[in-house]
Scaffold this active site. Structure first.
Site, PDB file in Angstrom:
ATOM      1  N   HIS A  98      -5.222 -30.888  -9.316  1.00 52.12           N
ATOM      2  CA  HIS A  98      -3.905 -30.519  -9.848  1.00 52.12           C
ATOM      3  C   HIS A  98      -4.012 -29.825 -11.212  1.00 52.12           C
ATOM      4  O   HIS A  98      -3.151 -30.006 -12.071  1.00 52.12           O
ATOM      5  CB  HIS A  98      -2.993 -31.747  -9.985  1.00 52.12           C
ATOM      6  CG  HIS A  98      -2.847 -32.531  -8.711  1.00 52.12           C
ATOM      7  ND1 HIS A  98      -1.984 -32.148  -7.701  1.00 52.12           N
ATOM      8  CD2 HIS A  98      -3.459 -33.657  -8.280  1.00 52.12           C
ATOM      9  CE1 HIS A  98      -2.071 -33.013  -6.705  1.00 52.12           C
ATOM     10  NE2 HIS A  98      -2.959 -33.933  -7.023  1.00 52.12           N
ATOM     11  N   HIS A 124     -10.601 -27.452 -18.642  1.00 49.58           N
ATOM     12  CA  HIS A 124      -9.380 -27.414 -17.833  1.00 49.58           C
ATOM     13  C   HIS A 124      -8.190 -27.788 -18.697  1.00 49.58           C
ATOM     14  O   HIS A 124      -8.333 -28.100 -19.880  1.00 49.58           O
ATOM     15  CB  HIS A 124      -9.497 -28.327 -16.602  1.00 49.58           C
ATOM     16  CG  HIS A 124      -9.755 -29.759 -16.913  1.00 49.58           C
ATOM     17  ND1 HIS A 124     -10.943 -30.395 -16.626  1.00 49.58           N
ATOM     18  CD2 HIS A 124      -8.982 -30.708 -17.500  1.00 49.58           C
ATOM     19  CE1 HIS A 124     -10.886 -31.655 -17.008  1.00 49.58           C
ATOM     20  NE2 HIS A 124      -9.708 -31.871 -17.540  1.00 49.58           N
ATOM     21  N   PHE A 125      -6.987 -27.756 -18.095  1.00 48.81           N
ATOM     22  CA  PHE A 125      -5.751 -27.876 -18.860  1.00 48.81           C
ATOM     23  C   PHE A 125      -4.807 -28.918 -18.254  1.00 48.81           C
ATOM     24  O   PHE A 125      -4.766 -29.111 -17.037  1.00 48.81           O
ATOM     25  CB  PHE A 125      -5.028 -26.527 -18.906  1.00 48.81           C
ATOM     26  CG  PHE A 125      -5.840 -25.424 -19.521  1.00 48.81           C
ATOM     27  CD1 PHE A 125      -5.737 -25.143 -20.873  1.00 48.81           C
ATOM     28  CD2 PHE A 125      -6.723 -24.672 -18.754  1.00 48.81           C
ATOM     29  CE1 PHE A 125      -6.486 -24.130 -21.446  1.00 48.81           C
ATOM     30  CE2 PHE A 125      -7.479 -23.651 -19.319  1.00 48.81           C
ATOM     31  CZ  PHE A 125      -7.360 -23.385 -20.671  1.00 48.81           C
ATOM     32  N   HIS A 126      -4.037 -29.564 -19.144  1.00 46.80           N
ATOM     33  CA  HIS A 126      -2.986 -30.490 -18.746  1.00 46.80           C
ATOM     34  C   HIS A 126      -1.707 -30.118 -19.500  1.00 46.80           C
ATOM     35  O   HIS A 126      -1.747 -29.798 -20.688  1.00 46.80           O
ATOM     36  CB  HIS A 126      -3.356 -31.935 -19.083  1.00 46.80           C
ATOM     37  CG  HIS A 126      -4.540 -32.452 -18.316  1.00 46.80           C
ATOM     38  ND1 HIS A 126      -4.419 -33.116 -17.118  1.00 46.80           N
ATOM     39  CD2 HIS A 126      -5.869 -32.392 -18.582  1.00 46.80           C
ATOM     40  CE1 HIS A 126      -5.617 -33.450 -16.674  1.00 46.80           C
ATOM     41  NE2 HIS A 126      -6.524 -33.030 -17.553  1.00 46.80           N
TER      42      HIS A 126
END
Length: 269
Positions: A98, A124-126
């Site tokens: 996700h 990665h990114f949130h």
């Protein structure tokens, strides 16, 4: 002759119903295993994650309360990094995790932390941010994910906020987000046409360190975290909009109990 107790024969319809129920149960289990974890309040949301996620004692993310951190004057004012400038990358719309994942076709470089050398293998990114500072959340959190030769993990967290300033465009994010139109569908990827450089990242200034975990299942513990405190980066409205168009749903794990863990910090003068 002894009396023999005979079990009544099961009707065909009842047998069929039991078989159907068993098949549905197996199907449901297989579906859960295939789809993995999710965010939100659903059946596979963070509250339902098992293993370390449910039973661990040093989980991430956390709310970093500055007043509760311990000032450590032995920490350096710049993190000990050697990041390369010539690494092409594969940018991935990772459905199972996700999030937007960026993996190098070679090493992005190294981080030395507490005497241990780690290789930067991906980032990665949130959104919104997973960590909070004194209860404050941010629009985007990037994780620089490092791994040592013996399998230990170290992660640097950097925050970004959307800004309406004319100079708000992030040079670093531009290298990644400009490729988002190529990966609008889940489980698609694109290879950058130019090397990714990390030289514009804010790796100096105040930061906090603590021992935590991965923020996605299996939430493995023993992860060394570095959370940049006062170097929040700007990103332009078009940049954040491009990200949200591809990743419209929140993918942040809620903050976890610190359980009296020590959080140290370096305070930039």
């Amino acid at each position: 002759m002894p009396h023999v107790h005979r079990r009544p024969k099961m009707s065909i319809s009842r047998c069929a119903l039991l078989c159907l129920s068993a098949l549905l149960a197996l199907s449901s289990t297989a579906s859960a295993a295939e789809n993995g974890f999710e965010y939100g309040s659903g059946l596979r949301g963070p509250a339902e994650w098992g293993g370390f996620c449910a039973n661990g004692t040093k989980q991430s993310p956390i709310n970093v309360v500055i007043a509760d951190t311990v000032l450590d004057k032995s920490l350096r004012d710049r993190l000990d990094t050697e990041y390369g400038k010539c690494t092409y990358a594969v940018i991935i719309n990772d459905k199972s995790a996700h999030h937007l994942d960026v993996e190098g076709d070679g090493s992005f470089g190294n981080l030395t932390l507490n005497g241990v050398k780690y290789e930067l293998v991906k980032f990665h990114f949130h959104s919104p941010s997973e960590h909070t500072i004194d209860g404050v959340s941010f629009d985007l959190e990037m994780h620089l994910f490092h791994k040592s030769a013996d399998g230990k993990f170290a992660v640097i967290a950097i925050f970004f906020n959307e800004s309406h300033d004319d100079d708000a465009e992030s040079p670093f994010l531009k290298q990644v987000f400009s490729w988002l139109p190529n990966i609008t569908q889940p489980d698609t990827n694109v290879t950058t046409m130019a090397p990714i450089t990390l030289e514009s990242l804010p790796l100096q200034g105040s930061y906090a360190q603590y021992s935590g975990s991965l923020t996605t299942p299996p939430c493995t513990e023993g992860v060394s975290w570095v959370v940049m405190l006062n170097e929040t980066q700007k990103m332009s409205c078009p940049q954040f909009g491009a990200y949200q168009k591809v990743f419209p749903e929140a993918n942040n794990r809620p903050v976890q109990n610190t359980r009296c863990r020590s959080v140290t910090r370096f305070e930039h003068a």
